[in-house]
Design a protein around this motif. Structure first.
Motif, PDB file in Angstrom:
ATOM      1  N   ASP A  46       0.776  -1.634  -0.112  1.00  0.00           N
ATOM      2  CA  ASP A  46       0.218   0.219  -0.093  1.00  0.00           C
ATOM      3  C   ASP A  46       1.192   1.165  -0.178  1.00  0.00           C
ATOM      4  O   ASP A  46       0.623   2.383  -0.640  1.00  0.00           O
ATOM      5  N   VAL A  47       2.368   0.552   0.697  1.00  0.00           N
ATOM      6  CA  VAL A  47       2.903   2.117   0.899  1.00  0.00           C
ATOM      7  C   VAL A  47       4.476   1.472   1.078  1.00  0.00           C
ATOM      8  O   VAL A  47       4.437   1.126   1.597  1.00  0.00           O
ATOM      9  N   ASN A  72       0.702   0.760  -7.763  1.00  0.00           N
ATOM     10  CA  ASN A  72      -0.351   1.251  -7.508  1.00  0.00           C
ATOM     11  C   ASN A  72       0.099   1.445  -5.428  1.00  0.00           C
ATOM     12  O   ASN A  72      -1.451   0.449  -4.872  1.00  0.00           O
ATOM     13  N   THR A  73       0.686   1.771  -5.415  1.00  0.00           N
ATOM     14  CA  THR A  73       1.248   2.438  -3.994  1.00  0.00           C
ATOM     15  C   THR A  73       1.859   3.168  -3.985  1.00  0.00           C
ATOM     16  O   THR A  73       2.164   4.235  -5.218  1.00  0.00           O
ATOM     17  N   GLY A  74       1.757   3.861  -2.686  1.00  0.00           N
ATOM     18  CA  GLY A  74       2.222   5.899  -2.315  1.00  0.00           C
ATOM     19  C   GLY A  74       3.330   5.285  -1.615  1.00  0.00           C
ATOM     20  O   GLY A  74       3.853   4.157  -1.195  1.00  0.00           O
ATOM     21  N   ASN A  96       4.825  10.984  -2.787  1.00  0.00           N
ATOM     22  CA  ASN A  96       3.271  11.628  -2.639  1.00  0.00           C
ATOM     23  C   ASN A  96       3.922  12.463  -1.691  1.00  0.00           C
ATOM     24  O   ASN A  96       3.295  13.762  -1.164  1.00  0.00           O
ATOM     25  N   ASP A  97       5.040  12.045  -0.846  1.00  0.00           N
ATOM     26  CA  ASP A  97       5.415  13.700   0.273  1.00  0.00           C
ATOM     27  C   ASP A  97       6.452  12.643  -0.051  1.00  0.00           C
ATOM     28  O   ASP A  97       7.298  12.368   0.139  1.00  0.00           O
ATOM     29  N   ILE A 115      -1.524   9.777   2.276  1.00  0.00           N
ATOM     30  CA  ILE A 115      -1.066   9.391   1.555  1.00  0.00           C
ATOM     31  C   ILE A 115      -2.355   8.031   1.347  1.00  0.00           C
ATOM     32  O   ILE A 115      -3.172   7.993  -0.087  1.00  0.00           O
ATOM     33  N   LEU A 116      -2.438   7.407   2.445  1.00  0.00           N
ATOM     34  CA  LEU A 116      -3.183   6.111   1.762  1.00  0.00           C
ATOM     35  C   LEU A 116      -4.617   7.064   1.279  1.00  0.00           C
ATOM     36  O   LEU A 116      -5.651   6.342   0.857  1.00  0.00           O
ATOM     37  N   SER A 118      -5.577   9.834   0.389  1.00  0.00           N
ATOM     38  CA  SER A 118      -5.890  10.037  -0.841  1.00  0.00           C
ATOM     39  C   SER A 118      -6.387   9.426  -2.055  1.00  0.00           C
ATOM     40  O   SER A 118      -6.305   9.366  -3.105  1.00  0.00           O
ATOM     41  N   MET A 119      -5.116   8.103  -1.946  1.00  0.00           N
ATOM     42  CA  MET A 119      -4.763   6.902  -2.677  1.00  0.00           C
ATOM     43  C   MET A 119      -6.292   6.499  -2.538  1.00  0.00           C
ATOM     44  O   MET A 119      -6.811   5.170  -3.716  1.00  0.00           O
ATOM     45  N   LYS A 121      -7.366   4.500  -0.236  1.00  0.00           N
ATOM     46  CA  LYS A 121      -6.544   3.256   0.563  1.00  0.00           C
ATOM     47  C   LYS A 121      -7.574   2.537   1.828  1.00  0.00           C
ATOM     48  O   LYS A 121      -7.600   1.528   2.272  1.00  0.00           O
TER      49      LYS A 121
END
Length: 227
Positions: A46-47, A72-74, A96-97, A115-116, A118-119, A121
């Motif tokens: 996920d991130v 599809n990962t932040g 993303n940041d 981040i999650l 915004s995506m 998730k």
């Protein structure tokens, strides 16, 4: 459960991050960009928490791999490097940041959650609250004691960003990137102007005191001031 890939070659920092996140996330740690690419090729995350200065294969190469594969990962970048060029390159490659070392674990967690959200998730709530101030993220409006604040787009985004990160010290450059965009031609000094205007909107309700300036560092929304 959120799946995190940590790419950090400092063993002590890596162990501390794993210990902090392991109770509510599935987190795996690698210490080189080459290993990170192998893990990203084999598993879904996920991130990614990504250090830029890595042995053998550096963090920029990992970012480039994620971008080319459209994974599809932040990605949140951890770095001791503060040069604007490195930051812009990281964002252009899909980060993303970013968070500059040293950092607080609580801030890292807040930024990962942002981040999650915004995506998509994790579910993003429509409402934020600070005492009697309510922010409707769907309609982009804010109220204190049920009275609407007169906020333009920039001031609303500033208030929302501060509120999402309440209790976290935000550097002026980070606020600028979020409000204006990292490719904006404006100066970061514009954030001081926006802060002044936002405080004027909050002042009639006594809420301006919660927007605290940390001289030489940045700003923090602290709802416990004066309590």
């Amino acid at each position: 459960m959120i799946k995190i890939l940590l790419v950090e070659d400092n063993i002590e920092i890596s162990k501390n991050i794993v210990a902090y996140f392991k109770n509510d996330s599935y987190i795996e740690a690698v210490y080189d960009g080459g290993d990170a690419i192998e893990y990203l090729n084999a598993y879904d995350y996920d991130v990614v928490i990504l250090d830029l200065m890595l042995p053998e294969v550096d963090g920029m190469s990992v970012l480039n791999y994620i971008s080319k594969k459209a994974l599809n990962t932040g990605v949140i970048v951890l770095t001791a490097k503060e040069e604007l060029g490195d930051k812009l390159k990281a964002f252009n490659l899909g980060a993303n940041d970013y968070l500059t070392k040293p950092f607080f674990m609580e801030e890292l967690k807040v930024r990962i959650n942002a981040i999650l959200k915004s995506m998509g998730k994790i579910k993003k709530p429509n409402f934020l609250e600070v005492k009697n101030m309510h922010i409707d993220m769907k309609t982009k409006t804010a109220y204190i004691n049920d009275e609407p604040l007169e906020l333009n787009e920039k001031l609303y985004r500033l208030l929302e960003y501060l509120t999402i990160n309440k209790g976290v010290l935000l550097f002026k450059e980070q606020i600028f990137d979020s409000i204006c965009g990292y490719d904006s031609d404006a100066s970061t000094e514009i954030i001081e102007v926006y802060m002044s205007r936002l405080r004027k909107q909050l002042a009639p309700f006594g809420y301006d005191k919660y927007v605290v300036t940390k001289r030489g560092m940045g700003y923090i929304l602290d709802e416990n001031v004066g309590d």
